[in-house]
Design a protein around this motif. Sequence first.
Motif, PDB file in Angstrom:
ATOM      1  N   ALA A 277      -3.284   7.833  -1.426  1.00  0.00           N
ATOM      2  CA  ALA A 277      -3.576   9.116  -2.061  1.00  0.00           C
ATOM      3  C   ALA A 277      -2.679  10.209  -1.499  1.00  0.00           C
ATOM      4  O   ALA A 277      -2.190  11.073  -2.238  1.00  0.00           O
ATOM      5  N   LYS A 278      -2.426  10.168  -0.197  1.00  0.00           N
ATOM      6  CA  LYS A 278      -1.553  11.160   0.432  1.00  0.00           C
ATOM      7  C   LYS A 278      -0.121  11.041  -0.086  1.00  0.00           C
ATOM      8  O   LYS A 278       0.542  12.033  -0.365  1.00  0.00           O
ATOM      9  N   VAL A 279       0.362   9.799  -0.242  1.00  0.00           N
ATOM     10  CA  VAL A 279       1.709   9.578  -0.774  1.00  0.00           C
ATOM     11  C   VAL A 279       1.812  10.123  -2.193  1.00  0.00           C
ATOM     12  O   VAL A 279       2.789  10.777  -2.561  1.00  0.00           O
ATOM     13  N   VAL A 280       0.786   9.863  -3.009  1.00  0.00           N
ATOM     14  CA  VAL A 280       0.793  10.362  -4.394  1.00  0.00           C
ATOM     15  C   VAL A 280       0.849  11.885  -4.403  1.00  0.00           C
ATOM     16  O   VAL A 280       1.603  12.482  -5.176  1.00  0.00           O
ATOM     17  N   GLN A 281       0.074  12.545  -3.539  1.00  0.00           N
ATOM     18  CA  GLN A 281       0.112  14.005  -3.464  1.00  0.00           C
ATOM     19  C   GLN A 281       1.496  14.505  -3.062  1.00  0.00           C
ATOM     20  O   GLN A 281       2.007  15.479  -3.619  1.00  0.00           O
ATOM     21  N   GLU A 282       2.114  13.847  -2.093  1.00  0.00           N
ATOM     22  CA  GLU A 282       3.435  14.274  -1.636  1.00  0.00           C
ATOM     23  C   GLU A 282       4.486  14.072  -2.718  1.00  0.00           C
ATOM     24  O   GLU A 282       5.376  14.909  -2.899  1.00  0.00           O
TER      25      GLU A 282
END
Length: 161
Positions: free
Chosen positions: A49-54
């Motif tokens: 989820a963090k990668v998708v946000q970034e």
Amino acid sequence: LAAGMGALALVGLRGAAHAPQRGDTAAAEEKVGILALADSLATGMGASAKVVQEVRAVYPDVMDAWGNLTRPAAEFKRMMANGGVPGALTAAQVAMLSNMTAQELLHPKNVSRHDGNVCADDEESHQGMCYEKCALLTNNVYPIRSTAWSCCQSEPCSFFN
């Protein structure tokens, strides 16, 4: 997704409230393994989820950079489709120049040399080719041509003059 992870953990813990019996060791190890798997899945999903946000945050910058990289090629293709680059040589001129030798390009036949010099008056010959005079290029500071790309102050030419 979080609710599914919680449900998986509850299923793994169901029945864990009673005191383990001798035969329950394998079942307890299985439940600990299920909890460890649930924890790993939750950690992995959080990282994803963090990668998708970034990626969402940098996407406009990436697209802007892509546009900057591809825009010149697109403009060139458009110019070529509309008849070529303004002021550029025609295909016939390019073909004519491509067939000429270096000697023909540097010593044009249609120029009259009244003094017997094959180079123009503002040029000098060096190893069979014409170059702009060093004296003109350097305001007479380095008037002697030593190579195709260098001039010197006095003979013999060296690194120091």
